[in-house]
Design a protein around this motif. Sequence first.
Motif, short mmCIF file in Angstrom:
data_model
loop_
_atom_site.label_atom_id
_atom_site.label_comp_id
_atom_site.label_asym_id
_atom_site.label_seq_id
_atom_site.Cartn_x
_atom_site.Cartn_y
_atom_site.Cartn_z
N ASN A 155 0.81 -1.22 0.00
CA ASN A 155 0.00 0.00 0.00
C ASN A 155 0.84 1.27 0.00
OD1 ASN A 155 -2.83 -0.89 0.21
ND2 ASN A 155 -2.19 -1.81 2.14
N VAL A 156 2.01 1.21 0.64
CA VAL A 156 2.82 2.41 0.87
C VAL A 156 4.21 2.22 0.27
CG1 VAL A 156 3.76 3.97 2.60
CG2 VAL A 156 1.55 2.86 3.00
N CYS A 157 4.66 3.21 -0.51
CA CYS A 157 5.98 3.12 -1.14
C CYS A 157 7.09 3.53 -0.17
CB CYS A 157 6.06 4.04 -2.35
SG CYS A 157 5.02 3.56 -3.73
N SER A 191 9.91 8.30 1.04
CA SER A 191 8.62 7.94 0.44
C SER A 191 8.54 8.41 -1.01
CB SER A 191 7.47 8.56 1.24
OG SER A 191 7.49 8.15 2.58
N GLY A 237 0.19 0.26 -5.75
CA GLY A 237 0.76 1.00 -4.64
C GLY A 237 1.58 2.19 -5.10
N SER A 276 -0.18 5.43 -3.54
CA SER A 276 0.66 5.99 -2.50
C SER A 276 0.97 7.46 -2.79
CB SER A 276 1.96 5.18 -2.38
OG SER A 276 2.76 5.64 -1.33
#
Length: 630
Positions: A143-145, A159, A495, A499
């Motif tokens: 879900n999150v880079c 990020s 993602g 993201s």
Amino acid sequence: MPIMWGAVDFDGKEISDESIRIFKNSITDIPLDNLTEYRKKNIYMGNGMQYITRESHYEQLPYVSENGYYGNAVMMLDNRNEINKIAQIHDDDLQETGDAEIAFKALEKKGISCVYNMLGAFSICWYDDNSKKIYLADDGVGNVCIYYRVIGSTIYYSSLIEPLKQLDDFKYNEKWLATTNSILGPIMINEIYETPIKDIYRVAPAEYITFDGAKVENIRYYDPLKNGKKIKFKTDKEYADEFRRIYFKAIKDVLRADGETAMLLSGGYDSTSVCAVAAPYLKKSGKKIFTYTSVPDKSLNVSNGFGFSDESESVKKTASIFGNLDTSFIDLHGIGLWDIHDEMMNVIEMPYKSLENLVWIFKSMKESRKQNCRILLTGEYGNTTVSFGDYALYVNELWNKRHYFKALKEAKIFCRKMGYSYKYFRKCLLKSRLKLEKNNLVFSEDKNYIEHDILKKYSITDTILKYYKDCKDMGYDYNKFLEMENRRLSQRQIGELTSKFSIYSGVMMRDPTKDRRLIEFCMNLPLEQYQKGEEFRRLISVYMKDLIPEHILNQSFKGRQSADMYSRIRKEWGKASIQMLSIINANPTSAILNLDKIKKDIERGQKDELKDNEFIALINAVMIHEYMTA
């Protein structure tokens, strides 16, 4: 969505002021609620907080422990109480404790293996000054880079890609960019680690990396096929009960918005199934859902084909049933897809595809922020989980097991139900089983904008043909289908986009159909549970029949978002083509692209001589050139 960055030098040298300046300059366009930093000679950590949940107001990041641990995170835990059984924060204090603090206290007690137990959307940096080792972890479904770059003995993480790119000289990843342009359709990601910049990598979904100053090691901590168990119940009701338990929990676990909740809602199974659980749940506490639906611009033509091009009436019916939906319809009137590409590339940080879909989604997220929404729900991954159903695969699997008569019987029932020609279905099935199909390649070097020597240098043709073969084979064998899904390529790509949208909008996108628990359940489910006889996409059409509105269950065709895309592109091509030619003329050489061919096709587009998909491939090629010469 919050954002983080930082660095650790394993030679003990101080992180430079210039490096810190580069990191902080990269976040100037991001709507942050708070910014915090920690600096101690060879350790630097920065965190840009966005208050997504009520508990996020209490986050104290970066995390510094007297035991020699340093942590940084972007985190929304879906199982706070379970992780707190490890962290052991007193119940009286839990409501005023952020998700990251719970996670880090658990990591102190159990070590990095604790990430296996964590559910939700997160990326973690965990530095152990005792063992002199750093860990960077991504959540189980990407879900999150979180990206990283090693320069000498220093590892930098962020990020975002851009600050890592600016830290030192860099080279473009020619293989990555050339392969991306060569794959037809919306696919951008063809492997799980690399990025468009050489030596900048992304931590893969369900993995963490370790670095000790000498080498990077990739470790996969979760695998739904290896960690899960094949599901076999005695009755269909048992399957239904377990599915509903997992899915409903996945939906309710993300409904923690500090403020209102938004949603991308179509007239299809996936988003409607999320809405069918979320809307009544929020209604009990007097909350509504602000929904956003893509509809075509009425001044433009829509493409031909099966499916509904305008799902607004279906969504309005859904809204009237649930009673707490505030609907908005996004038609992108007056917005040119090329005109907005600069902003989109800046947000996504790479050349992109799915032109109109991404534009309307990002617009919806920015609009939902104005409504004080901090979480936006989607059902994007549902075709692989909750609404999965592939009758051709099912029939092929029966054939593989030598249940020939049952395979033909099931095919006949399905064709009758859906209004398809059984004779044609049977003909295609037999030709495929007897290997009599023509090998219609969807990739051609001659129709590609990548120089032939680049295709040869990086063996791109072989890579793509193997990928297409794997995609074809997964339609004949369920185990191959599962293996292909388990590569996590789609999770990586989704993602990558969501993201960035979450960061730049300040609204966190959450998709319960991509929940780790749900994926594990679906990937270990017998194939026949997805379809039997006339029952198709059974997890929703049968197991959630009591909750899904009848007009959704009874529809014959799926909705088609962005049906006006090609008409929109043709309308703006005159202006856009001039800008494209200007970009090429300003930089008339390319390391990987055949610019003469691109220019000829731009001019063909001015004469309206290009097919729909040729316009998309051409725009993508020009964006790659612009990206590499910016």
